[in-house]
Design a protein around this motif. Structure first.
Motif, PDB file in Angstrom:
ATOM      1  N   SER A 149       0.867  -1.179   0.000  1.00 62.01           N
ATOM      2  CA  SER A 149       0.000   0.000   0.000  1.00 62.01           C
ATOM      3  C   SER A 149       0.901   1.224   0.000  1.00 62.01           C
ATOM      4  O   SER A 149       2.107   1.128   0.293  1.00 62.01           O
ATOM      5  CB  SER A 149      -0.916   0.030   1.232  1.00 62.01           C
ATOM      6  N   GLY A 150       0.330   2.366  -0.288  1.00 63.23           N
ATOM      7  CA  GLY A 150       1.093   3.608  -0.217  1.00 63.23           C
ATOM      8  C   GLY A 150       1.569   3.860   1.198  1.00 63.23           C
ATOM      9  O   GLY A 150       2.714   4.271   1.423  1.00 63.23           O
ATOM     10  N   LEU A 151       0.696   3.573   2.159  1.00 60.45           N
ATOM     11  CA  LEU A 151       1.074   3.810   3.554  1.00 60.45           C
ATOM     12  C   LEU A 151       2.214   2.895   3.989  1.00 60.45           C
ATOM     13  O   LEU A 151       3.102   3.315   4.736  1.00 60.45           O
ATOM     14  CB  LEU A 151      -0.149   3.642   4.467  1.00 60.45           C
ATOM     15  N   ALA A 152       2.214   1.646   3.509  1.00 57.56           N
ATOM     16  CA  ALA A 152       3.331   0.743   3.820  1.00 57.56           C
ATOM     17  C   ALA A 152       4.632   1.326   3.263  1.00 57.56           C
ATOM     18  O   ALA A 152       5.672   1.296   3.928  1.00 57.56           O
ATOM     19  CB  ALA A 152       3.074  -0.647   3.237  1.00 57.56           C
ATOM     20  N   LEU A 193       0.993   4.291  -5.328  1.00 59.80           N
ATOM     21  CA  LEU A 193       0.671   3.892  -6.717  1.00 59.80           C
ATOM     22  C   LEU A 193      -0.830   3.728  -6.885  1.00 59.80           C
ATOM     23  O   LEU A 193      -1.346   3.723  -8.000  1.00 59.80           O
ATOM     24  CB  LEU A 193       1.395   2.590  -7.069  1.00 59.80           C
ATOM     25  N   THR A 194      -1.499   3.575  -5.748  1.00 58.93           N
ATOM     26  CA  THR A 194      -2.959   3.572  -5.656  1.00 58.93           C
ATOM     27  C   THR A 194      -3.591   4.710  -6.453  1.00 58.93           C
ATOM     28  O   THR A 194      -4.689   4.556  -6.990  1.00 58.93           O
ATOM     29  CB  THR A 194      -3.323   3.789  -4.165  1.00 58.93           C
ATOM     30  N   LYS A 195      -2.926   5.858  -6.503  1.00 56.44           N
ATOM     31  CA  LYS A 195      -3.506   7.073  -7.077  1.00 56.44           C
ATOM     32  C   LYS A 195      -3.329   7.071  -8.601  1.00 56.44           C
ATOM     33  O   LYS A 195      -3.851   6.197  -9.250  1.00 56.44           O
ATOM     34  CB  LYS A 195      -2.894   8.294  -6.396  1.00 56.44           C
ATOM     35  N   TYR A 196      -2.575   7.992  -9.173  1.00 54.43           N
ATOM     36  CA  TYR A 196      -2.522   8.082 -10.638  1.00 54.43           C
ATOM     37  C   TYR A 196      -1.893   6.884 -11.349  1.00 54.43           C
ATOM     38  O   TYR A 196      -2.370   6.494 -12.415  1.00 54.43           O
ATOM     39  CB  TYR A 196      -1.832   9.377 -11.076  1.00 54.43           C
ATOM     40  N   SER A 235      -8.979   8.587  -0.602  1.00 56.90           N
ATOM     41  CA  SER A 235      -8.135   8.349  -1.767  1.00 56.90           C
ATOM     42  C   SER A 235      -8.482   9.330  -2.888  1.00 56.90           C
ATOM     43  O   SER A 235      -9.388  10.163  -2.741  1.00 56.90           O
ATOM     44  CB  SER A 235      -8.230   6.915  -2.262  1.00 56.90           C
ATOM     45  N   TRP A 236      -7.772   9.256  -3.973  1.00 53.32           N
ATOM     46  CA  TRP A 236      -7.970  10.149  -5.118  1.00 53.32           C
ATOM     47  C   TRP A 236      -7.125   9.622  -6.269  1.00 53.32           C
ATOM     48  O   TRP A 236      -6.468   8.600  -6.145  1.00 53.32           O
ATOM     49  CB  TRP A 236      -7.616  11.603  -4.766  1.00 53.32           C
ATOM     50  N   GLY A 237      -7.186  10.297  -7.415  1.00 49.04           N
ATOM     51  CA  GLY A 237      -6.367   9.876  -8.548  1.00 49.04           C
ATOM     52  C   GLY A 237      -6.968   8.714  -9.330  1.00 49.04           C
ATOM     53  O   GLY A 237      -6.342   8.184 -10.235  1.00 49.04           O
ATOM     54  N   ILE A 244      10.691  12.241   0.064  1.00 52.95           N
ATOM     55  CA  ILE A 244       9.507  13.000  -0.361  1.00 52.95           C
ATOM     56  C   ILE A 244       8.365  12.039  -0.682  1.00 52.95           C
ATOM     57  O   ILE A 244       8.567  11.000  -1.333  1.00 52.95           O
ATOM     58  CB  ILE A 244       9.815  13.919  -1.570  1.00 52.95           C
ATOM     59  N   ASP A 245       7.183  12.380  -0.211  1.00 48.12           N
ATOM     60  CA  ASP A 245       5.959  11.726  -0.665  1.00 48.12           C
ATOM     61  C   ASP A 245       5.560  12.471  -1.942  1.00 48.12           C
ATOM     62  O   ASP A 245       5.067  13.588  -1.893  1.00 48.12           O
ATOM     63  CB  ASP A 245       4.872  11.826   0.409  1.00 48.12           C
ATOM     64  N   ASN A 246       5.839  11.825  -3.081  1.00 43.89           N
ATOM     65  CA  ASN A 246       5.678  12.481  -4.383  1.00 43.89           C
ATOM     66  C   ASN A 246       4.365  12.066  -5.059  1.00 43.89           C
ATOM     67  O   ASN A 246       4.223  12.161  -6.284  1.00 43.89           O
ATOM     68  CB  ASN A 246       6.880  12.124  -5.269  1.00 43.89           C
TER      69      ASN A 246
HETATM   70  C1  LIG Z   1      -3.169   8.004  -0.482  1.00 39.84           C
HETATM   71  C2  LIG Z   1      -1.895   8.546   0.013  1.00 39.84           C
HETATM   72  C3  LIG Z   1      -0.974   7.735   0.675  1.00 39.84           C
HETATM   73  C4  LIG Z   1      -1.255   6.289   1.040  1.00 39.84           C
HETATM   74  O1  LIG Z   1      -1.593   5.473  -0.016  1.00 39.84           O
HETATM   75  P1  LIG Z   1      -2.503   4.163   0.201  1.00 39.84           P
HETATM   76  O2  LIG Z   1      -2.158   3.307  -0.964  1.00 39.84           O
HETATM   77  O3  LIG Z   1      -3.920   4.647   0.203  1.00 39.84           O
HETATM   78  O4  LIG Z   1      -2.101   3.547   1.505  1.00 39.84           O
HETATM   79  C5  LIG Z   1       0.230   8.298   1.045  1.00 39.84           C
HETATM   80  N1  LIG Z   1       0.492   9.594   0.804  1.00 39.84           N
HETATM   81  C6  LIG Z   1      -0.382  10.402   0.187  1.00 39.84           C
HETATM   82  C7  LIG Z   1      -0.023  11.808  -0.055  1.00 39.84           C
HETATM   83  C8  LIG Z   1      -1.601   9.906  -0.220  1.00 39.84           C
HETATM   84  O5  LIG Z   1      -2.483  10.717  -0.820  1.00 39.84           O
END
Ligand SMILES: *Cc1c(COP(=O)(O)O)cnc(C)c1O
Length: 387
Positions: free
Chosen positions: A84-87, A205-208, A337-339, A181-183
């Motif tokens: 996940s993004g958070l991981a 990667l969940t997003k765009y 979430s978004w993207g 950086i959280d990009n």
């Molecule tokens: C969504 C998001 C995350 C986490 O991503 P997940 O895949 O939902 O865990 C991290 N940083 C930012 C800025 C996000 O928008």
């Protein structure tokens, strides 16, 4: 050749599919076990050697393909995938901190980072301090001899301040600290993280990149081999990996990502500018708009903007008004979430999460999806009418 019984044939068939197949679409290769040619190769295997395969957790051609594309996309040394993004966010901290260390995060950071700071990092006796996302070179005053990492998120979640990454990176590097950086916002398309001084670039990667609201995944790309090795080491120690079927979906999303981003950029800019003309709106927080916090830095460092932004209503419109606005919308869903494919709207209580939040009116964050912009605008008109 030995004669095989039917059950054996199901696992070791006589007629293999012919090789030499090529298409534009990458294959999906799944594995727990990876087979070795001989015992010598098995004995000499290493999870750090990305030119070979050792086990499902350390990757298949499908996951390596995505890692390589992401590393090339951002111009980094190599990428590690997370479920996940958070991981991925958590694993950008964990390899670099030990008890007694200090890290800096921006006050506007993606909220779960604060939960991580107050949970696992605190238990590890790592001190996490917040900084003003607009502090720039002034961050030097908060960097200590035991500061190991400075976390940057730009523009920041929800309130959209753009940070001066080169100035923050210069101050951090002068003190021997890493910069991560959280990009996710730019998807690496509109912000060149490594050229601007980051050592580590994290993505949801969940997003765009995935882009279709159907999976969660994250990545860490490191600028150099030494940094990559420490992330990879932590990932191998704890068995972090992603299912090749999900990875395939991200591989399918990537080629259309620039098109999707350019589309939502245009529509989002239009809607954000229209929002500025609305009498109910006090402030639009969108980095491409003059007056949005850090706009000058955005102009210098970014080559575009994406599809998420916020606006603050005038003082008389509080949380109840924001709920009425959002619930009156037909096409904007209520959810995190978004993207992805659909437009979304949420409101946040910033007086709770931010120490200095000067606005009394509610804040609403929008994610612009792929619906027709005329329908989206008509929907937002319904929201204003419900105020
Ligand atoms: C969504 C998001 C995350 C986490 O991503 P997940 O895949 O939902 O865990 C991290 N940083 C930012 C800025 C996000 O928008």
């Amino acid at each position: 050749m030995t004669t095989k019984q039917p059950a054996t044939l199901l696992i070791h068939p006589e007629r293999a599919a012919p090789g030499g197949f090529r298409s534009l679409v990458p294959g999906t290769e799944r594995a727990s076990t990876v087979l070795f040619e001989n015992i010598d190769k098995w004995k000499n295997r290493s999870g750090f050697d990305e030119s070979i395969y050792t086990y499902g957790t350390s990757g298949t051609p499908t996951t390596r393909d995505l890692q390589n594309r992401l590393a090339e996309w951002e111009g980094g040394f190599a990428t590690v995938l997370f479920p996940s993004g958070l991981a991925a966010v958590a694993y950008a901290f964990l390899p670099f901190v030990a008890p007694g260390d200090h890290v800096l995060i921006p006050a506007n950071v993606y909220d779960p980072v604060k939960t991580l700071a107050n949970g696992l990092l605190k238990r590890m006796d790592v001190t996490v301090e917040q900084y003003d996302p607009l502090v720039g070179a002034g961050i030097a005053a908060q960097i200590k001899p035991n500061t190991r990492l400075v976390w940057v998120e730009t523009p920041g979640s929800i309130t959209m301040e753009v940070s001066d990454l080169p100035a923050i990176a210069a101050a951090a590097h002068a003190a021997g600290a890493l910069v991560a950086i959280d990009n996710t916002y730019s998807a690496g398309w509109y912000l060149r993280a490594f050229e601007l001084g980051a050592d580590i670039s994290v993505h949801a990667l969940t997003k765009y990149p995935a882009g279709h609201s159907d999976l969660v995944m994250g990545s860490i790309t490191a600028k150099d081999e030494a940094t990559w090795k420490r992330v990879k080491d932590m990932a191998l120690q704890t068995g972090q990996c992603c299912a090749p079927d999900d990875v395939y979906l991200v591989l399918r999303g990537l080629p259309t990502m620039p098109l999707r981003i350019r589309h939502v950029e245009r529509v989002t800019n239009e809607i954000a500018q229209w929002m500025q003309t609305r009498p109910e709106v006090k402030l639009v927080l969108h980095p491409a708009l003059p007056g949005s916090p850090g706009h000058e830095i955005w102009k210098r460092d970014f080559t575009g903007s994406t599809g998420v932004f916020s606006f603050v209503l005038h003082d008389q419109y509080g949380a109840d008004a924001a709920a009425r606005f959002i619930e009156a919308l037909e096409f904007f869903g209520i959810g995190a979430s978004w993207g992805g494919i659909g437009s979304l709207a949420l409101t946040y209580d910033l007086a709770k999460s931010r120490t200095h939040w000067p606005h009394k009116g509610a804040l609403i964050r929008l994610n612009i999806g792929l619906e027709d912009e005329r329908d989206l605008k008509a929907d937002l008109e319904r929201g204003f009418a419900a105020l």
